[in-house]
Scaffold this motif. Structure first.
Motif, mmCIF file in Angstrom:
data_model
loop_
_atom_site.group_PDB
_atom_site.id
_atom_site.type_symbol
_atom_site.label_atom_id
_atom_site.label_comp_id
_atom_site.label_asym_id
_atom_site.label_seq_id
_atom_site.Cartn_x
_atom_site.Cartn_y
_atom_site.Cartn_z
ATOM 1 N N THR A 26 34.635 38.675 50.875
ATOM 2 C CA THR A 26 33.997 37.758 50.090
ATOM 3 C C THR A 26 34.413 36.841 50.433
ATOM 4 O OG1 THR A 26 35.066 37.772 48.457
ATOM 5 C CG2 THR A 26 32.924 38.417 48.604
ATOM 6 N N ASP A 27 33.807 35.379 50.478
ATOM 7 C CA ASP A 27 34.884 34.035 51.607
ATOM 8 C C ASP A 27 36.418 34.561 50.420
ATOM 9 O OD1 ASP A 27 33.476 34.448 54.175
ATOM 10 O OD2 ASP A 27 32.224 32.752 52.849
ATOM 11 N N ASP A 28 36.697 34.488 49.421
ATOM 12 C CA ASP A 28 37.597 34.055 48.560
ATOM 13 C C ASP A 28 38.046 35.284 48.123
ATOM 14 O OD1 ASP A 28 35.130 34.497 46.910
ATOM 15 O OD2 ASP A 28 35.256 33.538 45.161
ATOM 16 N N VAL A 29 38.081 37.090 49.130
ATOM 17 C CA VAL A 29 38.657 37.670 49.003
ATOM 18 C C VAL A 29 40.073 37.059 47.881
ATOM 19 C CG1 VAL A 29 38.785 38.005 50.986
ATOM 20 C CG2 VAL A 29 39.072 40.307 49.107
ATOM 21 N N VAL A 30 39.752 38.367 47.102
ATOM 22 C CA VAL A 30 41.669 38.358 46.224
ATOM 23 C C VAL A 30 42.445 39.833 46.352
ATOM 24 C CG1 VAL A 30 42.856 38.670 43.889
ATOM 25 C CG2 VAL A 30 40.777 37.134 44.513
ATOM 26 N N HIS A 31 43.283 39.728 47.596
ATOM 27 C CA HIS A 31 44.252 40.329 48.046
ATOM 28 C C HIS A 31 45.397 41.073 47.218
ATOM 29 C CE1 HIS A 31 47.128 42.546 51.437
ATOM 30 N NE2 HIS A 31 46.078 43.804 50.673
ATOM 31 N N GLU A 32 45.907 41.846 46.422
ATOM 32 C CA GLU A 32 46.753 42.296 45.301
ATOM 33 C C GLU A 32 47.345 43.083 46.455
ATOM 34 O OE1 GLU A 32 44.444 41.109 41.252
ATOM 35 O OE2 GLU A 32 44.281 43.054 42.174
ATOM 36 N N PRO A 33 48.703 43.191 46.884
ATOM 37 C CA PRO A 33 49.128 44.024 47.747
ATOM 38 C C PRO A 33 50.164 44.681 46.762
ATOM 39 C CG PRO A 33 50.415 42.292 48.239
ATOM 40 C CD PRO A 33 49.201 41.518 47.566
ATOM 41 N N SER A 34 50.651 45.686 47.321
ATOM 42 C CA SER A 34 51.527 46.620 46.670
ATOM 43 C C SER A 34 52.657 45.678 46.145
ATOM 44 C CB SER A 34 52.235 47.925 47.071
ATOM 45 O OG SER A 34 52.803 48.671 45.859
ATOM 46 N N GLN A 35 53.198 45.409 47.049
ATOM 47 C CA GLN A 35 54.394 44.510 47.204
ATOM 48 C C GLN A 35 54.801 43.290 47.950
ATOM 49 O OE1 GLN A 35 57.262 45.900 46.015
ATOM 50 N NE2 GLN A 35 55.631 48.032 45.924
ATOM 51 N N GLY A 36 54.393 41.746 47.071
ATOM 52 C CA GLY A 36 54.112 40.407 47.069
ATOM 53 C C GLY A 36 53.718 39.743 46.434
ATOM 54 N N ALA A 37 53.728 38.591 46.821
ATOM 55 C CA ALA A 37 52.403 37.902 46.503
ATOM 56 C C ALA A 37 50.763 38.056 46.595
ATOM 57 C CB ALA A 37 52.543 36.065 46.667
ATOM 58 N N VAL A 38 49.653 37.534 45.465
ATOM 59 C CA VAL A 38 48.497 37.693 45.799
ATOM 60 C C VAL A 38 47.830 36.667 46.910
ATOM 61 C CG1 VAL A 38 46.659 37.449 44.561
ATOM 62 C CG2 VAL A 38 47.867 38.269 43.106
ATOM 63 N N ARG A 39 46.922 36.995 47.550
ATOM 64 C CA ARG A 39 46.810 36.665 48.676
ATOM 65 C C ARG A 39 44.923 35.506 48.152
ATOM 66 N NH1 ARG A 39 48.868 40.324 51.035
ATOM 67 N NH2 ARG A 39 51.487 39.276 51.988
#
Length: 131
Positions: A26-39
């Motif tokens: 989606t255009d507003d996808v939320v990416h939560e990596p194992s380490q680091g900030a949410v994008r």
């Protein structure tokens, strides 16, 4: 549909096809990596993929894909085989080290696209393998 979407996502990942991966989001996808900030958003995810492809060469091995009956959520478990190509920030220096990690990923789906990607792995294990 959701299982096919995840299958397409990981097939694109293994081909190194960032454009195909982005087409599934989606255009507003939320990416939560194992380490680091949410994008949030495709542009941020695209920047992440560019960075990862510069520093790492990775393949998803034998993914097990699960989706909920209503199709709103999914999960994947797989082995990630990789090579550390270029030093990534404050992490140990890269010299082509190989690694193999168990990864868990969680997804949300909206209107036939991936709306959230949340990846989890054992950083201490990765550090021990490349350090």
């Amino acid at each position: 549909m959701s299982s096919a979407l995840l299958q397409s996502y990981y097939e694109a990942f293994n081909r190194g096809d960032a454009a195909a991966m982005l087409d599934l989001l989606t255009d507003d996808v939320v990416h939560e990596p194992s380490q680091g900030a949410v994008r949030t958003g495709k542009a941020a995810f695209a920047d992440f993929l560019t960075h990862m492809n510069r520093c790492y060469s990775e393949q998803v091995i034998d993914p097990v894909l699960l989706t909920t009956v209503e199709g709103a959520h999914g999960a994947a478990e797989f082995l990630l085989e990789g090579r550390y190509l270029e030093t990534d920030g404050d992490l140990p220096p890269a010299s082509g080290q190989t690694y193999r990690l168990r990864v868990g990923a969680f997804f949300e789906f909206v209107d036939g696209r991936i709306a959230r990607v949340s990846n989890h792995y054992n950083l201490a294990d990765w550090l021990a393998q490349v350090g």
